[in-house]
Design an enzyme around this catalytic site. Structure first.
Site, PDB file in Angstrom:
ATOM      1  N   ASP A 196     -30.746   6.823   7.512  1.00 54.14           N
ATOM      2  CA  ASP A 196     -31.225   8.035   6.992  1.00 54.14           C
ATOM      3  C   ASP A 196     -32.769   8.517   7.397  1.00 54.14           C
ATOM      4  O   ASP A 196     -33.669   8.463   6.575  1.00 54.14           O
ATOM      5  CB  ASP A 196     -31.173   8.010   5.523  1.00 54.14           C
ATOM      6  CG  ASP A 196     -29.829   8.103   4.924  1.00 54.14           C
ATOM      7  OD1 ASP A 196     -29.189   8.918   4.909  1.00 54.14           O
ATOM      8  OD2 ASP A 196     -29.186   6.957   4.828  1.00 54.14           O
ATOM      9  N   HIS A 205     -33.649  11.083   9.081  1.00 52.38           N
ATOM     10  CA  HIS A 205     -34.088  12.563   8.767  1.00 52.38           C
ATOM     11  C   HIS A 205     -35.097  13.002   9.755  1.00 52.38           C
ATOM     12  O   HIS A 205     -36.047  13.640   9.314  1.00 52.38           O
ATOM     13  CB  HIS A 205     -34.123  12.857   7.431  1.00 52.38           C
ATOM     14  CG  HIS A 205     -33.059  12.691   6.218  1.00 52.38           C
ATOM     15  ND1 HIS A 205     -32.235  13.517   6.369  1.00 52.38           N
ATOM     16  CD2 HIS A 205     -32.668  11.372   5.816  1.00 52.38           C
ATOM     17  CE1 HIS A 205     -31.225  13.263   5.392  1.00 52.38           C
ATOM     18  NE2 HIS A 205     -31.293  11.984   5.113  1.00 52.38           N
ATOM     19  N   ASP A 233     -27.407  10.055   9.643  1.00 53.42           N
ATOM     20  CA  ASP A 233     -28.388  10.922   9.317  1.00 53.42           C
ATOM     21  C   ASP A 233     -29.769  10.599  10.160  1.00 53.42           C
ATOM     22  O   ASP A 233     -30.878  10.632   9.741  1.00 53.42           O
ATOM     23  CB  ASP A 233     -28.883  11.010   7.827  1.00 53.42           C
ATOM     24  CG  ASP A 233     -27.757  11.845   7.156  1.00 53.42           C
ATOM     25  OD1 ASP A 233     -26.831  12.584   7.601  1.00 53.42           O
ATOM     26  OD2 ASP A 233     -27.851  11.754   5.957  1.00 53.42           O
ATOM     27  N   HIS A 278     -26.825   6.716   3.387  1.00 54.42           N
ATOM     28  CA  HIS A 278     -26.634   8.059   2.523  1.00 54.42           C
ATOM     29  C   HIS A 278     -27.510   7.983   1.358  1.00 54.42           C
ATOM     30  O   HIS A 278     -28.053   8.943   0.808  1.00 54.42           O
ATOM     31  CB  HIS A 278     -25.118   8.374   2.344  1.00 54.42           C
ATOM     32  CG  HIS A 278     -25.107   9.618   1.611  1.00 54.42           C
ATOM     33  ND1 HIS A 278     -25.527  10.869   2.136  1.00 54.42           N
ATOM     34  CD2 HIS A 278     -24.610  10.009   0.109  1.00 54.42           C
ATOM     35  CE1 HIS A 278     -25.319  11.700   1.253  1.00 54.42           C
ATOM     36  NE2 HIS A 278     -24.838  11.242   0.064  1.00 54.42           N
ATOM     37  N   HIS A 296     -30.693   6.920  -0.611  1.00 57.04           N
ATOM     38  CA  HIS A 296     -32.025   6.984  -0.222  1.00 57.04           C
ATOM     39  C   HIS A 296     -32.747   5.861  -0.803  1.00 57.04           C
ATOM     40  O   HIS A 296     -33.813   5.592  -0.185  1.00 57.04           O
ATOM     41  CB  HIS A 296     -32.893   8.376  -0.192  1.00 57.04           C
ATOM     42  CG  HIS A 296     -32.334   9.244   0.568  1.00 57.04           C
ATOM     43  ND1 HIS A 296     -33.073  10.267   1.236  1.00 57.04           N
ATOM     44  CD2 HIS A 296     -31.322   9.433   1.750  1.00 57.04           C
ATOM     45  CE1 HIS A 296     -32.494  10.924   2.365  1.00 57.04           C
ATOM     46  NE2 HIS A 296     -31.366  10.419   2.219  1.00 57.04           N
ATOM     47  N   ASN A 327     -23.990  13.105   6.999  1.00 55.77           N
ATOM     48  CA  ASN A 327     -23.583  14.247   6.418  1.00 55.77           C
ATOM     49  C   ASN A 327     -24.666  15.480   7.012  1.00 55.77           C
ATOM     50  O   ASN A 327     -24.435  16.516   7.058  1.00 55.77           O
ATOM     51  CB  ASN A 327     -23.331  14.311   4.954  1.00 55.77           C
ATOM     52  CG  ASN A 327     -24.638  14.030   4.326  1.00 55.77           C
ATOM     53  OD1 ASN A 327     -25.254  12.998   4.718  1.00 55.77           O
ATOM     54  ND2 ASN A 327     -25.133  14.959   3.312  1.00 55.77           N
ATOM     55  N   HIS A 328     -25.635  14.893   7.539  1.00 58.71           N
ATOM     56  CA  HIS A 328     -26.710  15.967   7.881  1.00 58.71           C
ATOM     57  C   HIS A 328     -26.698  16.426   9.234  1.00 58.71           C
ATOM     58  O   HIS A 328     -26.831  17.261   9.977  1.00 58.71           O
ATOM     59  CB  HIS A 328     -28.146  15.526   7.460  1.00 58.71           C
ATOM     60  CG  HIS A 328     -28.278  15.672   6.239  1.00 58.71           C
ATOM     61  ND1 HIS A 328     -29.431  16.785   5.671  1.00 58.71           N
ATOM     62  CD2 HIS A 328     -28.001  15.008   5.062  1.00 58.71           C
ATOM     63  CE1 HIS A 328     -29.464  16.893   4.556  1.00 58.71           C
ATOM     64  NE2 HIS A 328     -28.932  15.544   4.027  1.00 58.71           N
TER      65      HIS A 328
END
Length: 722
Positions: A16, A18, A56, A240, A242, A124-125
């Site tokens: 993740d 991001h 992600d 997923h 965090h 999912n991002h």
């Protein structure tokens, strides 16, 4: 060939990232990139053999060019190099990377020198979208920067084959399960349709599962229970979620595997889970299948302090004070003291790293019981501009419910058994519950519920502000086109019959697939959701309180008054054109589109006081009305302007498409649908639009009657004078 005494595989574990989050925030634009650069450097400093990312990598599935450039620079810095790779690839790359154009692992390509192989699934991002179903991870895979694995190409039955890697007798089997909708994956697990292919000697392999799903129970089926995971796994890397729980935890379901939850190295939401110290881990696996996880604290993470307070905890506050201004000043004074203390604590998290953000993230959640206790968060944050990184989001108010004031004596496992299953619902559950209600007014007769849910999920998880409106427009346009394609369709056929025929040939699954395809189109630009205004003007409040009357008032003020058409011949035609222009301009400004004038404007059909005058005017103005109505019918640009080509409106005193005698729009003498039925011509007008048309019709009728009385009075006066 690896040194003989090196009988370990070292793996950098993260998830993740991001990349690109907060790009448009000047203070926080580089936070995600700095953390990503640091964690890869930690892997290089500890001489890891490979890196595993749990999804992600990007914050959006269509990252900006700036985000892609920064990501490529960071990966090129750490991935390319002359350090030797001692990993032996033992599985078939044609199977492991069957979803990619390049079906090979990057470090076996003789054209590039790889020093740090990175294996990653998508989340999912950064999930696949658009033509060909490609993800932004595919670009990195084709660039030899990342080995993209674990993509699911069959959602009816999932078969997972492992990536097999060996090094001096250490055998590693890596299974990748990229992000799938939790409810769907939950159902596939229950139906035994998730198949894990294993080597014949699986007990000699250290099996790792990398997945990106909900771990916490956020609904009856909106998560993946640990009991679904087979027991032959040694470690599960769970993406997923965090909140950082990097240290392996024994499975709670009784199976003999551990769960490692790396969390996110950047705070994407201001909640208590994001305030936990951010870490990455280096996993060391030995030849006897023993392992150790060594955590490393990230030094570039921006300081973040989260605290929850109830106003009743402030002893100096008199919450029963009748003077509201005095009470709010006292609350503001106490909150300022609390925020100053949080800023002081945030200074202790500064590591001295040159790339660490200095301005901290501060989040104070206030629980209150009375609306008078709330302060304006934006006004309060103005005190801390230049002191914190999120001044406008510093305060968060949460109303304290009565249930939370009752202390429950039961603790432990019994607490969870007493919580009803329905207490934890997803947004999709609420949407389904609302539209599947027994009340016929809320049931979906035209739009697809599955398609609407897809749009809601995009709005929530991908910050797609126009998703819901886009899906509604797309589905309405498809319905309109299908209705127009039926050549034998009459304009006065009941809508229920026409839609029933369409529903026979269309399923919810097809509509959901079309909705997903429309939302992920490459030529569609994602619009971020609008910010909610703290204050509204009087006109907006009036429209929100009574939208029907506000819409009707605007229609009367802008369209009806100018479309009276009292003149004869050319004058009537000219005024009709003016009325049409005014109506379209008014519809663009109003939140509710005006009803189609050619179908729903019975301005003169109810007036029969002067038949001779009406007949004369109808003959004069009819050509203009028909021409204008035809133009409206051939341009179905919106719901309000939709009209099958077969409709022809007649009559009207200078107004466009007025419902004169015999008009097919719903006059008293017009030819329309039977009693109790809704015609297709009027089906796309909402209830508020029909209310506006009704009020417009009654106003026009009264004006015609008043005009006739005036003409009669003038005629009588002329006779008396003569």
């Amino acid at each position: 060939m690896a040194p003989i005494d090196d009988k370990f595989i070292r793996i950098l574990v993260a998830s993740d990232i991001h990349l690109g989050y907060g790009e448009k925030m000047a203070e926080r634009s580089m936070d995600s990139f700095n953390s990503f650069d640091e964690l890869l450097q930690i892997g290089k400093d500890n001489s890891v053999d490979m890196c595993i990312l749990g999804g992600d990598l990007f914050h959006e599935n269509k990252p900006t060019r700036s985000a892609q450039i920064n990501c490529t620079q960071i990966l090129s810095k750490h991935v390319f190099g002359n350090d030797p790779i001692y990993l032996e690839y033992a599985s078939n790359p044609e199977v492991d990377f069957r979803h990619c154009n390049t079906k090979a692992v990057n470090y076996e390509d003789g054209n590039v020198n790889i020093s740090l192989p990175i294996f990653s699934i998508h989340g999912n991002h950064d999930d696949p979208s658009g033509l060909g179903g490609h993800s932004c991870m595919d670009i990195l895979h084709e660039s030899k920067l990342v080995n993209y694995f674990g993509k699911i190409d069959n959602l009816k039955e999932i078969k997972l084959s492992p990536i097999l890697i060996q090094k001096n007798g250490v055998k590693l089997a890596i299974y990748g399960l990229s992000s799938v909708k939790d409810e769907r994956l939950h159902r596939l697990f229950r139906e035994k349709k998730v198949i894990f292919e294993t080597p014949s000697d699986i007990k000699d392999w250290f099996a790792i599962l990398v997945l990106h799903q909900n771990r916490a129970k956020r609904g009856p089926t909106n998560y993946i229970p640990e009991s679904f995971i087979p027991g032959f796994f040694s470690l599960v890397i769970w993406g997923h979620e965090h909140d950082c729980r990097i240290d392996p935890e024994m499975s709670v379901c009784g199976k003999e595997f551990y769960v490692c939850q790396p969390g996110s190295p950047v705070a994407t939401s201001l909640c208590d889970g994001e305030a936990i110290q951010k870490k990455v881990g280096v996993l060391t696996v030995s030849h006897d299948l023993q392992f150790r996880m060594e955590p490393f604290v990230l030094q570039t993470v921006r300081p973040f302090v989260f605290q929850s307070k109830c106003l009743t905890e402030f002893k100096k506050l008199n919450l029963d004070d009748k003077d509201e201004k005095k009470l709010q000043k006292a609350i503001e004074r106490e909150l300022i003291f609390e925020v100053e203390d949080m800023i002081a604590r945030a200074q202790e998290q500064l590591s001295g790293h040159p790339k660490q953000g200095e301005l901290p993230l501060i989040r104070l959640r206030i629980e209150y019981t009375d609306e008078r206790h709330q302060l304006n968060p934006v006004r309060f944050g103005n005190h801390y501009v230049g002191k914190v990184a999120n001044p406008t989001q510093l305060l968060h108010y949460k109303k304290r419910t009565a249930e939370r004031q009752i202390k429950d004596e039961v603790t432990g496992k019994d607490v969870f058994e007493r919580i009803p299953v329905g207490a934890s619902k997803t947004t999709e559950d609420y949407v389904n519950e609302y539209f599947k209600n027994s009340d016929s007014k809320t049931q979906m007769n035209i739009l697809s519920l599955r398609g609407l849910n897809s749009a809601v999920q995009n709005y929530i998880h991908k910050s797609d502000g126009d998703a819901i409106g886009f899906i509604v427009r797309s589905q309405l346009q498809r319905i309109q086109e299908k209705l127009l394609e039926n050549a034998d369709l009459e304009d006065d056929e009941p809508l229920e019959d026409a839609l029933a025929r369409l529903r026979e040939n269309t399923t919810e699954e097809e509509e959901a697939a079309l909705a997903s395809q429309d939302l992920n189109r490459t030529d569609r630009k994602i619009v971020p959701p609008p910010h909610v205004k703290a204050e509204f003007d009087a006109e907006t409040d009036e429209e929100i309180d009574n939208p029907g009357e506000a819409s009707a008032g605007k229609t009367r003020g802008k369209a009806t008054t100018r479309a009276r058409g009292r003149g004869r011949g050319a004058a009537g035609t000219s005024r009709a054109k003016t009325a049409n222009t005014s109506t379209r301009r008014g519809a663009a400004k109003d939140p509710v589109v005006s009803v189609p004038e050619s179908d729903e404007s019975p301005e003169i059909s109810e007036d029969n006081e002067d038949d001779n005058y009406e007949e004369e005017m109808r003959k004069t103005a009819a050509p203009t009305s028909r021409t204008a109505s035809s133009r409206a019918a051939t341009t179905p640009r919106s719901v309000a302007s939709f009209s099958p080509p077969t409709s022809k409106a007649r009559g009207g005193r200078g107004s466009r498409g007025g419902g004169g005698r015999g008009s097919r729009g719903g006059g008293a003498r017009g030819k329309g649908a039977g009693a109790g039925q809704t015609s297709i011509m009027s089906a796309f007008a909402t209830q508020s639009q029909r209310a506006a048309a009704s009020s417009q019709s009654s106003l026009s009728t009264s004006r015609v009657a008043q005009r006739n009385r005036k003409q009669q009075f003038e005629s009588d006066s002329d006779e008396d004078f003569s």
